[in-house]
Design an enzyme around this catalytic site. Structure first.
Site, short mmCIF file in Angstrom:
data_model
loop_
_atom_site.label_atom_id
_atom_site.label_comp_id
_atom_site.label_asym_id
_atom_site.label_seq_id
_atom_site.Cartn_x
_atom_site.Cartn_y
_atom_site.Cartn_z
N ASP A 12 -143.95 -88.34 5.44
CA ASP A 12 -144.90 -89.14 4.65
C ASP A 12 -145.90 -88.16 4.06
O ASP A 12 -146.80 -87.68 4.76
CB ASP A 12 -145.60 -90.17 5.55
CG ASP A 12 -146.62 -90.99 4.79
OD1 ASP A 12 -146.38 -91.33 3.61
OD2 ASP A 12 -147.69 -91.29 5.37
N GLU A 72 -140.92 -89.83 1.45
CA GLU A 72 -141.40 -90.99 0.70
C GLU A 72 -141.82 -90.56 -0.70
O GLU A 72 -142.46 -89.52 -0.87
CB GLU A 72 -142.58 -91.63 1.42
CG GLU A 72 -143.07 -92.89 0.72
CD GLU A 72 -144.16 -93.60 1.50
OE1 GLU A 72 -145.00 -94.24 0.84
OE2 GLU A 72 -144.18 -93.51 2.74
N ASP A 144 -149.84 -92.15 9.65
CA ASP A 144 -148.99 -91.23 8.89
C ASP A 144 -147.71 -90.92 9.66
O ASP A 144 -146.62 -90.84 9.08
CB ASP A 144 -149.74 -89.93 8.58
CG ASP A 144 -151.03 -90.20 7.83
OD1 ASP A 144 -150.96 -90.76 6.73
OD2 ASP A 144 -152.10 -89.85 8.35
#
Length: 173
Positions: A12, A72, A144
């Site tokens: 992420d 992502e 996260d």
């Protein structure tokens, strides 16, 4: 005879906090291995912050030895300066596994949310709860890290269909 387990790194991206998570997938069996968050200090130059993130992610890759990585895609931000900095951190998230020779997949945030929770507009707490449900031994201490595990879970779920699509495209050439 079943296929060997695949170790998947989910990332992420973020300039302040870059979440990472590693799972192992063998068929429908999923196992949590590790997760965490890489932090860069805001008092450092952008180049130093990016280097810190790269070194941290490279260390995670060297220690946990994933076979594949998933990142992502960047959420579009209204502030162009913030979007550019996030894009640079995302570049680190793509580059570190690529330099290690890993195939890297990318997934949109809405697809990750939909895959993990069933709702493409789920909030962070819901993602964290579903990650904990799907990986009961996980210990994501930050949102996260939970998001990174969600990226890895999405890749585990969708990697077979991606491989079939790539094979079909190669045959069509």
């Amino acid at each position: 005879m079943s296929a060997p387990p695949i170790r998947i790194l989910g990332v992420d991206p973020g300039l302040r906090n870059m979440g990472w998570g590693v799972i192992e997938a063998q068929g429908s069996r999923l196992a949590f291995l590790a997760c965490g968050s890489l932090r860069s200090r805001s008092d450092l130059s952008l180049a130093e912050r990016l280097r810190t993130l790269h070194e941290g992610l490279a260390r995670v890759i060297a220690e946990l030895r994933p076979h594949e990585a998933a990142v992502e895609e960047t959420f579009v931000n209204a502030d162009p300066q913030s979007a550019l900095k996030l894009g640079q951190a995302r570049g680190v998230a793509l580059l570190a596994p690529a330099l290690a020779g890993l195939p890297v997949a990318e997934y949109a945030a809405n697809l990750i949310k939909k895959t993990v929770t069933g709702n493409g507009h789920a909030e962070k707490p819901q993602i964290g709860l579903m990650v904990k449900f799907l990986l009961p031994r996980s210990d994501a201490g930050t949102p996260d890290a939970a998001d990174a595990l969600a990226v890895a879970l999405t890749h585990a779920q969708l990697r077979a269909s991606r491989a079939l699509a790539q094979a079909a495209a190669a045959r069509a050439r």
